[in-house]
Design a protein around this motif. Sequence first.
Motif, PDB file in Angstrom:
ATOM      1  N   GLY A 117      53.702 -14.379 -36.073  1.00 43.32           N
ATOM      2  CA  GLY A 117      54.478 -15.004 -35.013  1.00 43.32           C
ATOM      3  C   GLY A 117      55.094 -16.314 -35.441  1.00 43.32           C
ATOM      4  O   GLY A 117      56.245 -16.623 -35.116  1.00 43.32           O
ATOM      5  N   PHE A 118      54.330 -17.099 -36.204  1.00 44.30           N
ATOM      6  CA  PHE A 118      54.801 -18.395 -36.682  1.00 44.30           C
ATOM      7  C   PHE A 118      56.006 -18.216 -37.600  1.00 44.30           C
ATOM      8  O   PHE A 118      57.001 -18.942 -37.495  1.00 44.30           O
ATOM      9  N   TRP A 119      55.910 -17.256 -38.501  1.00 44.90           N
ATOM     10  CA  TRP A 119      57.015 -17.018 -39.431  1.00 44.90           C
ATOM     11  C   TRP A 119      58.238 -16.467 -38.710  1.00 44.90           C
ATOM     12  O   TRP A 119      59.370 -16.819 -39.033  1.00 44.90           O
ATOM     13  N   LEU A 120      58.019 -15.592 -37.717  1.00 44.07           N
ATOM     14  CA  LEU A 120      59.150 -15.103 -36.923  1.00 44.07           C
ATOM     15  C   LEU A 120      59.808 -16.264 -36.180  1.00 44.07           C
ATOM     16  O   LEU A 120      61.043 -16.326 -36.068  1.00 44.07           O
ATOM     17  N   LEU A 121      59.007 -17.201 -35.695  1.00 42.89           N
ATOM     18  CA  LEU A 121      59.552 -18.363 -35.005  1.00 42.89           C
ATOM     19  C   LEU A 121      60.416 -19.205 -35.930  1.00 42.89           C
ATOM     20  O   LEU A 121      61.500 -19.668 -35.544  1.00 42.89           O
ATOM     21  N   ASP A 122      59.974 -19.390 -37.173  1.00 39.32           N
ATOM     22  CA  ASP A 122      60.772 -20.160 -38.122  1.00 39.32           C
ATOM     23  C   ASP A 122      62.081 -19.451 -38.452  1.00 39.32           C
ATOM     24  O   ASP A 122      63.134 -20.086 -38.552  1.00 39.32           O
ATOM     25  N   VAL A 123      62.023 -18.129 -38.637  1.00 37.91           N
ATOM     26  CA  VAL A 123      63.246 -17.367 -38.907  1.00 37.91           C
ATOM     27  C   VAL A 123      64.201 -17.484 -37.728  1.00 37.91           C
ATOM     28  O   VAL A 123      65.412 -17.691 -37.896  1.00 37.91           O
ATOM     29  N   ALA A 124      63.663 -17.355 -36.509  1.00 36.11           N
ATOM     30  CA  ALA A 124      64.501 -17.431 -35.309  1.00 36.11           C
ATOM     31  C   ALA A 124      65.115 -18.818 -35.152  1.00 36.11           C
ATOM     32  O   ALA A 124      66.284 -18.953 -34.766  1.00 36.11           O
ATOM     33  N   ASN A 125      64.331 -19.867 -35.431  1.00 35.65           N
ATOM     34  CA  ASN A 125      64.878 -21.223 -35.351  1.00 35.65           C
ATOM     35  C   ASN A 125      66.023 -21.414 -36.328  1.00 35.65           C
ATOM     36  O   ASN A 125      67.061 -21.994 -35.997  1.00 35.65           O
ATOM     37  N   ASN A 126      65.837 -20.934 -37.559  1.00 36.67           N
ATOM     38  CA  ASN A 126      66.903 -21.058 -38.561  1.00 36.67           C
ATOM     39  C   ASN A 126      68.114 -20.222 -38.186  1.00 36.67           C
ATOM     40  O   ASN A 126      69.257 -20.597 -38.467  1.00 36.67           O
ATOM     41  N   MET A 127      67.872 -19.090 -37.535  1.00 30.62           N
ATOM     42  CA  MET A 127      68.970 -18.217 -37.132  1.00 30.62           C
ATOM     43  C   MET A 127      69.786 -18.837 -36.010  1.00 30.62           C
ATOM     44  O   MET A 127      70.992 -18.593 -35.896  1.00 30.62           O
ATOM     45  N   THR A 128      69.143 -19.665 -35.196  1.00 26.95           N
ATOM     46  CA  THR A 128      69.789 -20.215 -34.010  1.00 26.95           C
ATOM     47  C   THR A 128      70.470 -21.550 -34.278  1.00 26.95           C
ATOM     48  O   THR A 128      71.590 -21.804 -33.810  1.00 26.95           O
ATOM     49  N   GLN A 129      69.818 -22.424 -35.035  1.00 26.30           N
ATOM     50  CA  GLN A 129      70.312 -23.787 -35.163  1.00 26.30           C
ATOM     51  C   GLN A 129      71.632 -23.871 -35.922  1.00 26.30           C
ATOM     52  O   GLN A 129      72.512 -24.656 -35.549  1.00 26.30           O
ATOM     53  N   GLY A 130      71.786 -23.073 -36.981  1.00 29.47           N
ATOM     54  CA  GLY A 130      73.035 -23.098 -37.736  1.00 29.47           C
ATOM     55  C   GLY A 130      74.247 -22.759 -36.886  1.00 29.47           C
ATOM     56  O   GLY A 130      75.220 -23.528 -36.827  1.00 29.47           O
ATOM     57  N   PRO A 131      74.261 -21.612 -36.169  1.00 27.61           N
ATOM     58  CA  PRO A 131      75.383 -21.294 -35.289  1.00 27.61           C
ATOM     59  C   PRO A 131      75.594 -22.313 -34.176  1.00 27.61           C
ATOM     60  O   PRO A 131      76.726 -22.545 -33.753  1.00 27.61           O
ATOM     61  N   CYS A 132      74.507 -22.947 -33.683  1.00 26.69           N
ATOM     62  CA  CYS A 132      74.685 -23.985 -32.657  1.00 26.69           C
ATOM     63  C   CYS A 132      75.497 -25.155 -33.191  1.00 26.69           C
ATOM     64  O   CYS A 132      76.447 -25.623 -32.557  1.00 26.69           O
ATOM     65  N   ARG A 133      75.120 -25.643 -34.375  1.00 24.65           N
ATOM     66  CA  ARG A 133      75.866 -26.742 -34.986  1.00 24.65           C
ATOM     67  C   ARG A 133      77.298 -26.306 -35.316  1.00 24.65           C
ATOM     68  O   ARG A 133      78.255 -27.060 -35.107  1.00 24.65           O
ATOM     69  N   ALA A 134      77.435 -25.089 -35.847  1.00 24.73           N
ATOM     70  CA  ALA A 134      78.759 -24.602 -36.220  1.00 24.73           C
ATOM     71  C   ALA A 134      79.660 -24.441 -34.997  1.00 24.73           C
ATOM     72  O   ALA A 134      80.869 -24.684 -35.067  1.00 24.73           O
ATOM     73  N   LEU A 135      79.077 -24.045 -33.864  1.00 26.67           N
ATOM     74  CA  LEU A 135      79.858 -23.886 -32.646  1.00 26.67           C
ATOM     75  C   LEU A 135      80.454 -25.219 -32.219  1.00 26.67           C
ATOM     76  O   LEU A 135      81.640 -25.307 -31.849  1.00 26.67           O
ATOM     77  N   LEU A 136      79.661 -26.282 -32.280  1.00 29.49           N
ATOM     78  CA  LEU A 136      80.186 -27.600 -31.943  1.00 29.49           C
ATOM     79  C   LEU A 136      81.284 -28.015 -32.905  1.00 29.49           C
ATOM     80  O   LEU A 136      82.301 -28.598 -32.500  1.00 29.49           O
ATOM     81  N   ALA A 137      81.094 -27.725 -34.196  1.00 32.50           N
ATOM     82  CA  ALA A 137      82.124 -28.060 -35.184  1.00 32.50           C
ATOM     83  C   ALA A 137      83.400 -27.265 -34.928  1.00 32.50           C
ATOM     84  O   ALA A 137      84.512 -27.786 -35.085  1.00 32.50           O
ATOM     85  N   ASP A 138      83.269 -25.985 -34.521  1.00 34.79           N
ATOM     86  CA  ASP A 138      84.443 -25.180 -34.181  1.00 34.79           C
ATOM     87  C   ASP A 138      85.219 -25.804 -33.024  1.00 34.79           C
ATOM     88  O   ASP A 138      86.456 -25.850 -33.034  1.00 34.79           O
ATOM     89  N   LEU A 139      84.493 -26.273 -32.025  1.00 34.53           N
ATOM     90  CA  LEU A 139      85.133 -26.774 -30.808  1.00 34.53           C
ATOM     91  C   LEU A 139      85.775 -28.139 -31.000  1.00 34.53           C
ATOM     92  O   LEU A 139      86.673 -28.519 -30.247  1.00 34.53           O
ATOM     93  N   THR A 140      85.302 -28.904 -32.010  1.00 35.52           N
ATOM     94  CA  THR A 140      85.874 -30.229 -32.246  1.00 35.52           C
ATOM     95  C   THR A 140      86.899 -30.228 -33.369  1.00 35.52           C
ATOM     96  O   THR A 140      87.726 -31.140 -33.460  1.00 35.52           O
ATOM     97  N   GLY A 141      86.864 -29.209 -34.250  1.00 34.89           N
ATOM     98  CA  GLY A 141      87.819 -29.131 -35.348  1.00 34.89           C
ATOM     99  C   GLY A 141      87.680 -30.303 -36.304  1.00 34.89           C
ATOM    100  O   GLY A 141      86.588 -30.742 -36.630  1.00 34.89           O
ATOM    101  N   MET A 142      88.816 -30.858 -36.745  1.00 33.10           N
ATOM    102  CA  MET A 142      88.815 -31.968 -37.695  1.00 33.10           C
ATOM    103  C   MET A 142      88.904 -33.330 -37.011  1.00 33.10           C
ATOM    104  O   MET A 142      89.114 -34.343 -37.655  1.00 33.10           O
ATOM    105  N   ASP A 143      88.744 -33.349 -35.690  1.00 29.19           N
ATOM    106  CA  ASP A 143      88.742 -34.613 -34.960  1.00 29.19           C
ATOM    107  C   ASP A 143      87.426 -35.328 -35.229  1.00 29.19           C
ATOM    108  O   ASP A 143      86.376 -34.953 -34.703  1.00 29.19           O
TER     109      ASP A 143
END
Length: 499
Positions: free
Chosen positions: A140-166
């Motif tokens: 369960g612990f390892w699945l949690l780490d995989v899930a956290n890594n799977m989620t956090q990258g797209p979250c940060r990338a989504l914000l970068a997509d929405l702000t562009g080069m501003d």
Amino acid sequence: MTRPEIEVQAQRTRVRTPTRSKVPLKRLFRVASVACGIQFGWALQLSLLTPYVQELGIPHAWASLVWLCGPLSGLLVQPLVGHMSDRCTSRFGRRRPFIIVGAASIVVAVLIIGHAADIGRIVGDTAESRPRAIVAFVLGFWLLDVANNMTQGPCRALLADLTGMDQRRTRIANAYFSLFMAVGNVLGFATGSYSGWFTIFPFTVTSSCSVNCANLKSAFFIAIAFIAFTTYVSISAALELPLSSSNSAHSADERPNESHRDQEAFLWEMFGPFRYLTGPIRIILIVTALTWIGWFPFLLFDTDWMGREIYRGKPDEENNYHIGVRMGSFGLMLNSVVLGLTSVVMEKLCKKWGAGLVWGISNILMSMCFVTMLIISRLAANMEFTRDNYPPDGIIIAALLVFTVLGAPLAVTYSVPYAMIATRIESLGLGQGLSMGVLNLAIVIPQVVVSVGSGPLDQLFGGGNSPSFAVAAVAAFASGLVAILALPQSYAQKPRAII
């Protein structure tokens, strides 16, 4: 391959992001809220799981190895998920499908962790030996780490997509994200510091799950509710524009031998950037790596340090150790309050003093805090305990003060590197998802080193946490010096600033 050829290759592998109008700050604020739910669960993981895994029977010297999956999965999962999300043509958008799947995986993982003792008992564990519970917990612990890594990258990338080069909006979006991480931390650590959840959820107490286990299980039920709510708020506010197939793939005349080019582009994007990174990006990655060599021992052993070295308890005892763990969770809650307040003023600090200077000063402050923890450990070991066998109030207050002050450099770590990378790596032709994965490699590789080495190192010097904190202090001080002397003082790319 020459530099002009690299630039041509970068243009060919660039992900064509759909154009959109400027996203209001209010909507960016809602999109960033997903960090609150994710960090709520992460706070419980940081504060309670290292003590709990020792309670299940894993020795302190090996407890850090349980955390090894986090950095290992980060080596592969974040870059791979980033690459896939950059090219995702789902009608729901590029990032949101990965965020939803990742959040659902976090829910499954925390249910397994919370019920590990019950699962072990069902399949044959006894009160004296719980190997099956340990297996369930680790899975369960390892699945949690995989899930956290799977989620956090797209979250940060989504914000970068929405702000562009501003650049200004990028800084603000990352400050929002850091603020919600702080709120999630405050709520998560406050939940972890409360010892009466089993009275609110009495069904969590079973023959194989004692009061401490039931509190952990109950806290994870609350985490599930937070994750579900914040994920819904975030993805409903994002309004991503789908990436059409025409945007995600180049035409045949641009890219002959299409399947071969796709494979070659993927390999180049995964490994090519490390050969052709610009000087400023290399420095950012170096400072990030040293910073996380400093942070990871603290994140692994903060509450364990409070219970073991300040309260002089043992994980298999019901008294001092668990009181110390809850006091450590309270300290981390104070830490998160400072983290949130610092996030609010981060934009002004970096604008006034420069991002590199702010990052460097914060890391030197972090080093001083770790040195102070070593001093507190030594004083606590040589002091007489007061009535009820508790440490003196001065020692407890000093430890809580250190935890609180560390919130300021943690806020810098959670925002400045991401904003600097987001505005600089665009020239390499990478999508924001993969660029977050590149930065993540500078985070997880040091974590692998710490996970493998900290337990044996601590055991070599008597079984405490002081050796790991000493290494953390040196790494944090070195990263601060490098940031002040070598990093540009703004987020924006300055051509040929460092060769």
